[in-house]
Design a protein around this motif. Structure first.
Motif, PDB file in Angstrom:
ATOM      1  N   PHE A   1       7.322  -0.298   8.199  1.00  0.00           N
ATOM      2  CA  PHE A   1       5.878  -0.357   8.487  1.00  0.00           C
ATOM      3  C   PHE A   1       5.163   0.859   7.896  1.00  0.00           C
ATOM      4  O   PHE A   1       4.068   0.742   7.351  1.00  0.00           O
ATOM      5  CB  PHE A   1       5.621  -0.418   9.990  1.00  0.00           C
ATOM      6  N   ALA A   2       5.767   2.028   8.017  1.00  0.00           N
ATOM      7  CA  ALA A   2       5.144   3.248   7.498  1.00  0.00           C
ATOM      8  C   ALA A   2       4.994   3.179   5.974  1.00  0.00           C
ATOM      9  O   ALA A   2       3.928   3.489   5.430  1.00  0.00           O
ATOM     10  CB  ALA A   2       5.961   4.474   7.906  1.00  0.00           C
ATOM     11  N   VAL A   3       6.051   2.759   5.296  1.00  0.00           N
ATOM     12  CA  VAL A   3       5.994   2.639   3.831  1.00  0.00           C
ATOM     13  C   VAL A   3       4.993   1.554   3.444  1.00  0.00           C
ATOM     14  O   VAL A   3       4.205   1.724   2.501  1.00  0.00           O
ATOM     15  CB  VAL A   3       7.394   2.352   3.240  1.00  0.00           C
ATOM     16  N   ALA A   4       4.972   0.452   4.173  1.00  0.00           N
ATOM     17  CA  ALA A   4       4.022  -0.632   3.889  1.00  0.00           C
ATOM     18  C   ALA A   4       2.584  -0.140   4.041  1.00  0.00           C
ATOM     19  O   ALA A   4       1.712  -0.488   3.239  1.00  0.00           O
ATOM     20  CB  ALA A   4       4.283  -1.825   4.808  1.00  0.00           C
ATOM     21  N   PHE A   5       2.323   0.687   5.064  1.00  0.00           N
ATOM     22  CA  PHE A   5       0.979   1.241   5.256  1.00  0.00           C
ATOM     23  C   PHE A   5       0.574   2.088   4.049  1.00  0.00           C
ATOM     24  O   PHE A   5      -0.520   1.944   3.513  1.00  0.00           O
ATOM     25  CB  PHE A   5       0.930   2.082   6.534  1.00  0.00           C
ATOM     26  N   VAL A   6       1.483   2.945   3.596  1.00  0.00           N
ATOM     27  CA  VAL A   6       1.196   3.835   2.469  1.00  0.00           C
ATOM     28  C   VAL A   6       0.941   3.038   1.183  1.00  0.00           C
ATOM     29  O   VAL A   6       0.047   3.368   0.405  1.00  0.00           O
ATOM     30  CB  VAL A   6       2.349   4.848   2.274  1.00  0.00           C
ATOM     31  N   ILE A   7       1.691   1.985   0.973  1.00  0.00           N
ATOM     32  CA  ILE A   7       1.528   1.187  -0.251  1.00  0.00           C
ATOM     33  C   ILE A   7       0.334   0.242  -0.154  1.00  0.00           C
ATOM     34  O   ILE A   7      -0.376   0.020  -1.139  1.00  0.00           O
ATOM     35  CB  ILE A   7       2.835   0.420  -0.558  1.00  0.00           C
ATOM     36  N   THR A   8       0.068  -0.308   1.019  1.00  0.00           N
ATOM     37  CA  THR A   8      -1.012  -1.291   1.170  1.00  0.00           C
ATOM     38  C   THR A   8      -2.393  -0.641   1.218  1.00  0.00           C
ATOM     39  O   THR A   8      -3.375  -1.258   0.806  1.00  0.00           O
ATOM     40  CB  THR A   8      -0.772  -2.160   2.426  1.00  0.00           C
ATOM     41  N   THR A   9      -2.495   0.585   1.688  1.00  0.00           N
ATOM     42  CA  THR A   9      -3.801   1.241   1.777  1.00  0.00           C
ATOM     43  C   THR A   9      -4.517   1.311   0.421  1.00  0.00           C
ATOM     44  O   THR A   9      -5.688   0.924   0.335  1.00  0.00           O
ATOM     45  CB  THR A   9      -3.683   2.632   2.428  1.00  0.00           C
ATOM     46  N   PRO A  10      -3.868   1.752  -0.660  1.00  0.00           N
ATOM     47  CA  PRO A  10      -4.578   1.755  -1.949  1.00  0.00           C
ATOM     48  C   PRO A  10      -4.945   0.345  -2.438  1.00  0.00           C
ATOM     49  O   PRO A  10      -5.973   0.154  -3.102  1.00  0.00           O
ATOM     50  CB  PRO A  10      -3.611   2.420  -2.923  1.00  0.00           C
ATOM     51  N   VAL A  11      -4.111  -0.631  -2.108  1.00  0.00           N
ATOM     52  CA  VAL A  11      -4.432  -2.021  -2.465  1.00  0.00           C
ATOM     53  C   VAL A  11      -5.715  -2.436  -1.751  1.00  0.00           C
ATOM     54  O   VAL A  11      -6.628  -3.014  -2.363  1.00  0.00           O
ATOM     55  CB  VAL A  11      -3.263  -2.974  -2.101  1.00  0.00           C
ATOM     56  N   ASN A  12      -5.800  -2.143  -0.457  1.00  0.00           N
ATOM     57  CA  ASN A  12      -7.008  -2.485   0.298  1.00  0.00           C
ATOM     58  C   ASN A  12      -8.222  -1.709  -0.210  1.00  0.00           C
ATOM     59  O   ASN A  12      -9.318  -2.260  -0.298  1.00  0.00           O
ATOM     60  CB  ASN A  12      -6.799  -2.238   1.795  1.00  0.00           C
ATOM     61  N   LYS A  13      -8.045  -0.447  -0.567  1.00  0.00           N
ATOM     62  CA  LYS A  13      -9.156   0.348  -1.097  1.00  0.00           C
ATOM     63  C   LYS A  13      -9.689  -0.289  -2.373  1.00  0.00           C
ATOM     64  O   LYS A  13     -10.897  -0.427  -2.571  1.00  0.00           O
ATOM     65  CB  LYS A  13      -8.719   1.788  -1.356  1.00  0.00           C
ATOM     66  N   TRP A  14      -8.791  -0.674  -3.244  1.00  0.00           N
ATOM     67  CA  TRP A  14      -9.182  -1.308  -4.505  1.00  0.00           C
ATOM     68  C   TRP A  14      -9.928  -2.625  -4.237  1.00  0.00           C
ATOM     69  O   TRP A  14     -10.972  -2.884  -4.833  1.00  0.00           O
ATOM     70  CB  TRP A  14      -7.928  -1.552  -5.353  1.00  0.00           C
ATOM     71  N   MET A  15      -9.389  -3.435  -3.325  1.00  0.00           N
ATOM     72  CA  MET A  15     -10.020  -4.726  -3.029  1.00  0.00           C
ATOM     73  C   MET A  15     -11.386  -4.554  -2.359  1.00  0.00           C
ATOM     74  O   MET A  15     -12.344  -5.225  -2.728  1.00  0.00           O
ATOM     75  CB  MET A  15      -9.093  -5.576  -2.151  1.00  0.00           C
ATOM     76  N   ILE A  16     -11.474  -3.668  -1.376  1.00  0.00           N
ATOM     77  CA  ILE A  16     -12.738  -3.449  -0.681  1.00  0.00           C
ATOM     78  C   ILE A  16     -13.796  -2.938  -1.659  1.00  0.00           C
ATOM     79  O   ILE A  16     -14.949  -3.359  -1.609  1.00  0.00           O
ATOM     80  CB  ILE A  16     -12.550  -2.467   0.503  1.00  0.00           C
ATOM     81  N   GLY A  17     -13.405  -2.055  -2.549  1.00  0.00           N
ATOM     82  CA  GLY A  17     -14.326  -1.516  -3.549  1.00  0.00           C
ATOM     83  C   GLY A  17     -14.880  -2.574  -4.478  1.00  0.00           C
ATOM     84  O   GLY A  17     -15.920  -2.380  -5.116  1.00  0.00           O
ATOM     85  N   ARG A  18     -14.220  -3.705  -4.559  1.00  0.00           N
ATOM     86  CA  ARG A  18     -14.668  -4.816  -5.401  1.00  0.00           C
ATOM     87  C   ARG A  18     -15.271  -5.957  -4.586  1.00  0.00           C
ATOM     88  O   ARG A  18     -15.465  -7.058  -5.090  1.00  0.00           O
ATOM     89  CB  ARG A  18     -13.508  -5.321  -6.247  1.00  0.00           C
ATOM     90  N   GLY A  19     -15.520  -5.685  -3.300  1.00  0.00           N
ATOM     91  CA  GLY A  19     -16.135  -6.700  -2.441  1.00  0.00           C
ATOM     92  C   GLY A  19     -15.169  -7.768  -1.979  1.00  0.00           C
ATOM     93  O   GLY A  19     -15.573  -8.828  -1.522  1.00  0.00           O
ATOM     94  N   LYS A  20     -13.877  -7.494  -2.068  1.00  0.00           N
ATOM     95  CA  LYS A  20     -12.839  -8.454  -1.657  1.00  0.00           C
ATOM     96  C   LYS A  20     -12.130  -7.931  -0.416  1.00  0.00           C
ATOM     97  O   LYS A  20     -12.412  -6.869   0.082  1.00  0.00           O
ATOM     98  CB  LYS A  20     -11.822  -8.642  -2.791  1.00  0.00           C
ATOM     99  N   GLY A  21     -11.151  -8.691   0.056  1.00  0.00           N
ATOM    100  CA  GLY A  21     -10.350  -8.244   1.188  1.00  0.00           C
ATOM    101  C   GLY A  21     -11.219  -8.027   2.414  1.00  0.00           C
ATOM    102  O   GLY A  21     -12.081  -8.845   2.737  1.00  0.00           O
TER     103      GLY A  21
END
Length: 158
Positions: A130-150
């Protein structure tokens, strides 16, 4: 942070903040963790093998992950049909990345797949995943949110 600042930093394309991405990831991780742990407990209690237990855990992770968003959007006055679309758009990539990473970690930790709920190895591998998933998924979510997605699509209902 006020509501207008929150929106301008996310859904309107000016880039997402790390704080927003971390909150979205934590929201997703909470639902995923509840579903995944419940699936592991059920599969283990029923003495299922690794594959069916993992399938159940992943399915429940998606169910619980989506449900957190779904219920919040329905509470905001959105119809169930529209809320399902919002939840799917908001969470699918985040949950998929999270599940791929945390289950990959569990599969790679020697002995973790065969550990029982009473074994420390089971919990260390799961929580570490879960900890590693949080670290890897956070930048994915940042990228998606910045593009109006997710999770950016959920912000219209806050």
């Amino acid at each position: 942070m006020d509501h207008s600042t929150h929106h301008s930093g996310t859904a309107h394309g000016h880039g997402a903040t790390w704080t927003t991405a971390m909150r979205a990831t934590l929201h997703c991780l909470t639902g995923c963790a509840i579903g995944e742990i419940l699936g592991m407990v059920i599969g283990t209690a029923l003495m299922w093998g690794n594959a069916p237990t993992m399938v159940l855990a992943i399915a429940l992770a998606f169910v619980f992950g989506y449900s957190f968003t779904l219920f919040a959007v329905v509470r905001a006055g959105v119809s169930m049909k529209a809320a399902v679309k919002v939840a799917l758009a908001a969470d699918t990539v985040s949950i998929a990345v999270m599940e791929l990473v945390d289950n990959g970690i569990i599969a790679l930790v020697p002995g973790a797949m065969d550990a029982h709920l009473s074994d420390g190895l089971f919990w260390y591998a799961l929580l570490g995943g879960f900890a590693v998933a949080f670290v890897i998924t956070t930048p994915v979510n940042k990228w998606m949110i910045g593009r109006g997605k997710g999770h950016a699509v959920v912000h219209a209902y806050h």
